[in-house]
Design an enzyme around this catalytic site. Structure first.
Site, PDB file in Angstrom:
ATOM      1  N   ARG A 191      21.889 -12.044   7.563  1.00  0.00           N
ATOM      2  CA  ARG A 191      22.319 -13.098   6.655  1.00  0.00           C
ATOM      3  C   ARG A 191      23.626 -13.682   7.165  1.00  0.00           C
ATOM      4  NH1 ARG A 191      22.199 -10.556   0.788  1.00  0.00           N
ATOM      5  NH2 ARG A 191      23.957 -11.964   0.692  1.00  0.00           N
ATOM      6  N   LYS A 224      28.450  -2.863  -7.973  1.00  0.00           N
ATOM      7  CA  LYS A 224      28.695  -3.056  -9.407  1.00  0.00           C
ATOM      8  C   LYS A 224      27.397  -3.367 -10.160  1.00  0.00           C
ATOM      9  CE  LYS A 224      31.256  -6.473 -10.128  1.00  0.00           C
ATOM     10  NZ  LYS A 224      31.706  -7.622 -10.910  1.00  0.00           N
ATOM     11  N   ARG A 240      39.739 -12.519 -16.687  1.00  0.00           N
ATOM     12  CA  ARG A 240      40.343 -12.757 -15.379  1.00  0.00           C
ATOM     13  C   ARG A 240      41.813 -13.141 -15.473  1.00  0.00           C
ATOM     14  NH1 ARG A 240      35.266 -15.452 -12.288  1.00  0.00           N
ATOM     15  NH2 ARG A 240      34.481 -13.507 -11.477  1.00  0.00           N
ATOM     16  N   ARG A 264      36.115 -12.459   0.380  1.00  0.00           N
ATOM     17  CA  ARG A 264      35.663 -12.040  -0.950  1.00  0.00           C
ATOM     18  C   ARG A 264      36.574 -10.959  -1.527  1.00  0.00           C
ATOM     19  NH1 ARG A 264      30.090 -10.498   0.538  1.00  0.00           N
ATOM     20  NH2 ARG A 264      28.988 -12.372   1.153  1.00  0.00           N
ATOM     21  N   ARG A 280      24.360  -4.775   8.536  1.00  0.00           N
ATOM     22  CA  ARG A 280      22.992  -4.766   8.025  1.00  0.00           C
ATOM     23  C   ARG A 280      22.157  -5.945   8.549  1.00  0.00           C
ATOM     24  NH1 ARG A 280      24.633  -5.727   1.635  1.00  0.00           N
ATOM     25  NH2 ARG A 280      25.155  -7.929   1.823  1.00  0.00           N
TER      26      ARG A 280
END
Ligand SMILES: [Zn+2]
Length: 214
Positions: free
Chosen positions: A161, A13, A88, A172, A127
């Protein structure tokens, strides 16, 4: 042209919003950014918001509306708005309609960057980067030419990470769905929702969005 850009973290995004700003001179209205800027600038609404946040309370719809109202005034009628992270709730969606109408504008498109959850999990959890030079790699899509050795600097140390794990990515996604669930049906009913394959190549996603904007 005013749009809402929707998509879960990892859907790209931010990249697409950036391209819309560059190619179409649009402005991204992120309520979090606007709030921080107003607090920092010490504007009347910023001072009000700071007092509320310092007290540990959530900033009201009224304050967010004031911010958007001021931003729309500053932007002028010729600059398109990209709403990000707002609205929202159904109530906020109604408020936004009212604000836009007040400025002689209306929402043209709600564009959702669609992702396949399993593919997104694979994309994010695979990743990793070189611990020395930061070169990015991926378990599936981009392995070093020599296994375990960085192409760029020859280091054998790599890192991942901690939040690039499956549980976090799925959480998420869940949060994203619960945030969009209240507002999507209303926009669907108005026929202004479009979906773009967020898993496609970045340039292809940009073309698809451009085609929607016309
Ligand atoms: Zn390296």
């Amino acid at each position: 042209m005013d749009i809402i850009l929707l998509g879960p973290p990892g859907a790209g995004k931010g990249t697409q919003a950036h391209r819309l700003m560059e190619h179409h001179g649009m402005r991204q209205l992120s309520t979090g950014d606007m709030l921080r800027a107003a607090v920092k600038a010490g504007t009347p609404v910023g001072i009000k918001a700071k007092a509320i946040m310092d007290a540990g309370e959530l900033v009201s719809d009224e304050i967010v509306s004031e911010l958007i109202d001021a931003e729309l005034t500053a932007m002028g009628p010729d600059t398109g708005a990209i709403f990000d992270g707002y609205p929202r709730t159904e109530k906020q969606a109604e408020i936004l309609d009212g604000l836009l109408a007040k400025h002689g504008r209306s929402l043209d498109h709600v564009i959702e960057l669609d992702v396949d959850e399993d593919a997104l999990v694979a994309r994010i959890t695979g990743r990793y980067t070189c611990a020395n030079c930061g070169e990015g790699y991926h378990d599936t899509f981009k392995q070093p030419e020599v296994e375990g050795v960085c192409d760029k600097c020859g280091s054998t140390e790599f890192k991942r990470r901690p939040d690039d794990n499956e549980e976090t990515v799925r959480h998420r996604m869940q949060v994203y769905r619960s945030e969009t669930a209240p507002i999507l049906p209303g926009y669907e009913a108005r026929g202004i929702v479009s979906r773009v394959d967020g898993m496609a190549a970045i340039g292809d996603v940009t073309h698809a969005i451009d085609a929607i904007l016309g």
